[in-house]
Design a protein around this motif. Structure first.
Motif, PDB file in Angstrom:
ATOM      1  N   PRO A 165       0.808  -1.296   0.503  1.00  0.00           N
ATOM      2  CA  PRO A 165      -0.461  -0.179   0.272  1.00  0.00           C
ATOM      3  C   PRO A 165       0.549   0.940   0.433  1.00  0.00           C
ATOM      4  N   ARG A 166       0.271   2.234  -0.253  1.00  0.00           N
ATOM      5  CA  ARG A 166       0.762   3.411  -0.504  1.00  0.00           C
ATOM      6  C   ARG A 166       2.246   4.202  -0.622  1.00  0.00           C
ATOM      7  N   GLY A 167       1.956   2.872  -2.442  1.00  0.00           N
ATOM      8  CA  GLY A 167       3.029   3.153  -3.505  1.00  0.00           C
ATOM      9  C   GLY A 167       4.907   2.237  -3.167  1.00  0.00           C
ATOM     10  N   ALA A 168       4.741   1.476  -1.749  1.00  0.00           N
ATOM     11  CA  ALA A 168       5.661   1.420  -1.404  1.00  0.00           C
ATOM     12  C   ALA A 168       6.253  -0.239  -1.932  1.00  0.00           C
ATOM     13  N   LEU A 210      10.372  -3.534   3.631  1.00  0.00           N
ATOM     14  CA  LEU A 210       9.339  -2.020   2.793  1.00  0.00           C
ATOM     15  C   LEU A 210      10.657  -1.278   2.212  1.00  0.00           C
ATOM     16  N   ARG A 211      10.571  -0.763   0.973  1.00  0.00           N
ATOM     17  CA  ARG A 211      10.854   0.306   0.371  1.00  0.00           C
ATOM     18  C   ARG A 211       9.659   1.617   0.201  1.00  0.00           C
ATOM     19  N   ALA A 212       9.793   2.138   0.729  1.00  0.00           N
ATOM     20  CA  ALA A 212       8.630   3.588   0.080  1.00  0.00           C
ATOM     21  C   ALA A 212       8.589   4.193  -0.855  1.00  0.00           C
ATOM     22  N   ALA A 213       7.231   4.474  -1.512  1.00  0.00           N
ATOM     23  CA  ALA A 213       7.983   5.654  -2.572  1.00  0.00           C
ATOM     24  C   ALA A 213       8.503   6.737  -2.726  1.00  0.00           C
ATOM     25  N   ASP A 214       9.244   6.806  -3.791  1.00  0.00           N
ATOM     26  CA  ASP A 214       9.709   8.639  -4.079  1.00  0.00           C
ATOM     27  C   ASP A 214       8.140   8.825  -4.207  1.00  0.00           C
TER      28      ASP A 214
END
Lengths: 257, 405
Positions: free
Chosen positions: A151-154, B275-279
Motif C-alpha cells: 500500500p501507498r506505493g511502497a 519495505l521500500r517507501a515510494a518516491d
C-alpha cells in the motif's frame, strides 16, 4: 551459455465484468500474461473448465496456446496441479513458472487458488507481484527478482528460486496490447482433467444479490472549528504549518534531531 | 371591595431597592414581599430566566437546552465522579478466538483494532477469550492490546522475512492453541499470511468479510455482484472499515505462553527485503500519503515545486491550474481528476469548489492557505492560514531549508 526461455503457465479464469456482469477477462490475469512476456517466457494459458469464448480475449493479449481442462470442476486445484506436473504442456521440458492474478473476478473471488495450487505443487508462492526480472540471466535454475506491491506505493523486493508461483497485482505496469487477429487465431485445446465426480454443491454458503452497506466513517471528518490564523506574518504561518504537519506525523522531524 | 388583597406597588418597589446611590437601583429577580417566593396572588412565582439557565447545556456555540429531563444540567450541576478504570478479566474461557494482526511498526493500526473488535463479537457470544498473536520483540504491544480488546497476548517469532516461515510459525501456534476462530486483517500482508495458513492447513478461508455477527458472516463474491452468507468459519479475513473497533472497558491482555513445537527454519526459498517507501515526487497521486496542491492563488510554480520537495510530499493541483497548463493533468485533484486517499492535504490558494472537495474523499487532515476566510476549504481544514500563498510559500521553503541546515 544462452539463457533458456522460461516455460510459464498462466492460470486463466472465466471472469465477469463487475459493472455489467458480462463475461470479460480479469485485469490481473492480463497483467500476468504481460509479466510472462516481460520475462521473455514461453507462455501457455491454463483454464480449469470448458473452453468459453472469453478465453479468446486472453489470447488477444499474447497467449497463442490455451489449454482447457475438461471436467476439472470437481477439484480444480488437483486438476491444475496435475496438468502442470504432467509435462504434457511443453514439449521442451517441465514448467518453470506459474502466473496467476491475485484474485479472480466472477467466481468465489477468494484469491486462495494460487496458494492452494502452490501448496499442492510444493512450490513457493510470491503474491502481489508488480514487476519481475530474472536475477540470473544465464543458467538452468531460474532465480527471479520480484517487486512486490504494497500500500501507498511502497515496494518490497523478494528473490525466489524457481520453479515458483507468482500472483500478479493490479498495479503491475506490464499490460500487453490487445491484438484482435491473435484473439481470432488462438487455439483452445481441451484436455481431459482426469478428475471424476461432479462439482461439489456449495455447502453451507448461501448466496444472494450483493447489498451495499455503508463503511465505518473514519474519525476524520472534523466538522469545523479548526485553528484559523488570520493574516499572520509569513514566518509565523510557515512555523505553524510545519509544527502542525509534525504533530500529524506526515513530515519527518528535522535532520539535526 | 373586591376581596383581593390590596397591593402597594410603591412599597413593593422600595423593598426591592438595592444600594444607595444617586440613582435608585432595583433587583427585580428578588421575590416581592420577602423571600417566601409566593407572589401577591398566592401562587409561587416562577423565574423563567433562571429555569432556562439551569437547563442550559454547557459547551457549543449555540445555546442548547436539555428539556424533558430532570433539568439541572446547567453550570450548577456537580461534575460527575471520575470513572474508575476497570479491567475485565477472563479466567476460564470456553473457547479461544485468535487475531493475527499486521502490526506495522510493531503497533496496532486501524484495521488491526477493527479485527480485534470483530474477534470480541465472536468471543463474547461464546464467552471465549480473544488471543492476540503478535511477534515477539514488540515491547509497545503490551500496554496497547488490553484496551483494544485482547484478553491474552501470545508472542511467537514472526520477525522472519521469509513469509513461508511466518506462515509455518502461525500454523504451529494455532495447532497448539486450537482456537474456534482465527481472524486476519484483509490488508496485503494479512491476506497473504491468511491464505498461506489456509492452504497449509487445508481449512476453508472466508476472505474479505464485510459483515460479521456471532451467527453469520457475509462476504462479496462474483465480482462484487453477489454475496455469500454462512456461519463464521474458522479462518476469515476482515475487510477494512466494516466492523467497529472495540470500545468497551479494557481487557486484561495477559501474556499467554504458547507451547508450540519449534518450527524448523525453512528452506529459505523466498528472501524478502525490507519495505521500500515510494518516491513521493513521482508516486501515483491516488495512493500518496501526503499531497500538497496548488490552486489559483499560486503563480510561481518553481517556488511551489521547491516547497513540495522540501515537504517530501506529492504535488497536486486544482482544475484551474491544470487547465492553464501550469501543472500536468495527472496532478489534478477532484471529481474529474484523482480522488485522494492521503493522510494529509495541504492546499495553497485553493478555495475548495465542491468538485475539488470531492477529490478529498478520505483525506483525514486538511491544511489550507487562502486569502478568503469564508472559503469552503477553510471550513474543511484543521489548520487554516488566511494569507497570500505566494507570501507564505517562500517563508515555508526558507524554514525547511534552515532546518535541513
Amino acid at each position: 551459455m544462452m539463457a533458456t526461455a522460461l516455460r510459464a503457465v498462466v492460470l486463466l479464469s472465466a471472469g465477469i465484468d463487475p459493472v455489467s456482469g458480462r463475461p470479460a477477462p480479469v485485469g490481473t490475469e492480463i497483467r500476468a500474461i504481460g509479466l510472462a512476456r516481460a520475462l521473455g517466457a514461453r507462455a501457455i494459458g491454463l483454464h480449469a473448465g470448458l473452453p468459453v469464448p472469453v478465453l479468446r480475449e486472453y489470447a488477444g493479449y499474447g497467449l497463442a496456446d490455451i489449454v482447457c481442462l475438461d471436467g476439472a470442476g470437481a477439484d480444480p486445484v488437483t486438476a491444475l496441479a496435475r496438468a502442470i506436473l504432467s509435462g504434457g504442456l511443453f514439449a521442451e521440458g517441465p514448467v518453470d513458472l506459474v502466473l496467476a492474478g491475485r484474485r479472480a473476478s466472477g467466481g468465489a473471488d477468494s484469491g486462495l487458488l494460487p496458494y492452494a495450487v502452490a501448496e499442492r505443487l510444493g512450490w513457493p508462492i510470491v503474491a502481489d507481484v508488480a514487476a519481475a526480472q530474472r536475477a540470473t540471466p544465464a543458467g538452468p535454475s531460474p532465480e527471479l527478482e520480484i517487486e512486490q506491491a504494497r500500500p501507498r506505493g511502497a515496494r518490497r523486493t523478494a528473490r525466489v528460486a524457481g520453479p515458483c508461483v507468482l500472483s500478479v497485482h493490479e498495479v503491475a505496469a506490464c499490460v500487453p496490447d490487445f491484438v484482435f487477429a491473435q484473439a481470432r487465431a488462438a487455439v483452445l485445446r481441451t484436455m481431459p482433467a482426469g478428475i471424476d465426480g461432479s462439482p461439489p454443491l456449495a455447502g453451507g454458503a448461501e448466496e444472494r444479490a450483493y447489498r451495499r452497506r455503508p463503511r465505518l466513517i473514519a474519525a476524520a471528518a472534523q466538522a469545523s472549528g479548526g485553528r484559523v490564523l488570520v493574516d499572520p506574518a509569513p514566518q509565523d504561518a510557515a512555523r505553524a504549518i510545519i509544527d502542525h504537519l509534525r504533530a500529524l506525523g506526515v513530515l519527518p522531524p528535522p535532520a539535526g534531531s | 371591595m373586591t376581596g383581593r388583597p390590596r397591593r402597594d406597588p410603591r412599597a413593593e418597589r422600595a423593598a426591592r431597592q438595592v444600594g444607595l446611590g444617586a440613582r435608585p437601583r432595583f433587583d427585580l429577580a428578588q421575590p416581592p414581599g420577602g423571600l417566601s417566593g409566593i407572589g401577591p396572588s398566592g401562587r409561587p412565582r416562577r423565574d423563567p430566566r433562571a429555569e432556562q439557565a439551569a437547563l442550559l447545556v454547557p459547551g457549543g456555540d449555540r445555546p442548547r437546552l436539555a428539556r424533558g429531563g430532570t433539568g439541572g444540567i446547567g453550570p450548577a450541576r456537580a461534575s460527575a465522579p471520575a470513572p474508575v478504570a476497570r479491567v475485565i478479566r477472563m479466567d476460564d474461557p470456553a473457547c479461544l478466538v485468535v487475531v493475527v494482526p499486521d502490526l506495522p511498526d510493531g503497533r496496532l493500526d486501524r484495521l488491526d483494532r477493527q479485527v480485534l473488535g470483530a474477534a470480541r463479537v465472536l468471543a463474547d457470544a461464546a464467552s471465549g477469550a480473544v488471543v492476540l498473536l503478535g511477534g515477539a520483540g514488540t515491547p509497545d504491544l503490551m500496554a496497547d492490546v488490553g484496551p483494544a480488546g485482547a484478553d491474552r497476548l501470545a508472542l511467537v517469532d514472526l520477525a522472519s522475512d521469509d513469509p513461508e516461515y511466518r506462515a509455518a510459525t502461525v500454523c504451529a501456534a494455532l495447532a497448539a492453541l486450537s482456537p474456534r476462530h482465527v481472524l486476519f486483517p484483509d490488508s496485503d500482508d494479512g491476506a497473504d499470511l491468511a491464505r498461506r495458513v489456509a492452504a497449509h492447513t487445508g481449512q476453508g478461508l472466508m476472505t474479505g468479510v464485510e459483515v460479521l455477527t456471532a451467527r453469520q458472516a457475509i462476504r462479496p463474491s462474483r465480482a462484487g455482484r453477489r454475496e455469500q452468507i454462512s456461519a463464521p468459519p474458522m479462518l476469515l479475513t476482515l475487510a477494512p472499515d466494516r466492523v467497529a473497533p472495540y470500545a468497551g472497558e479494557a481487557r486484561e491482555g495477559r501474556p499467554l505462553p504458547v507451547d508450540a513445537p519449534p518450527v524448523p527454519p525453512g528452506a529459505g526459498r523466498i528472501r524478502a527485503s525490507a519495505l521500500r517507501a515510494a518516491d513521493p515526487a513521482t508516486m501515483n497521486l491516488a495512493e500518496a500519503p501526503f499531497v500538497v496542491a496548488a490552486g489559483n492563488g499560486v503563480t510561481d510554480f518553481a517556488l511551489f515545486r521547491s516547497v513540495v520537495a522540501g515537504l517530501h510530499a506529492t504535488p497536486g493541483a486544482s482544475r484551474v491550474v491544470c487547465d492553464a497548463g501550469s501543472m500536468p493533468r495527472a496532478a489534478q485533484v477532484g471529481a474529474s481528476g484523482t480522488v485522494l486517499d492521503a493522510v494529509c492535504y495541504l492546499a495553497f490558494g485553493i478555495a475548495g469548489a465542491p468538485q475539488h472537495l470531492q477529490g478529498l474523499g478520505r483525506v483525514e487532515h486538511v491544511v489550507a492557505v487562502n486569502t478568503d476566510l469564508h472559503a469552503a476549504m477553510v471550513a474543511r481544514a484543521g489548520l487554516s492560514v488566511i494569507a497570500d500563498a505566494q507570501r507564505v510559500m517562500p517563508a515555508l521553503r526558507d524554514a525547511l531549508a534552515a532546518e535541513d541546515g
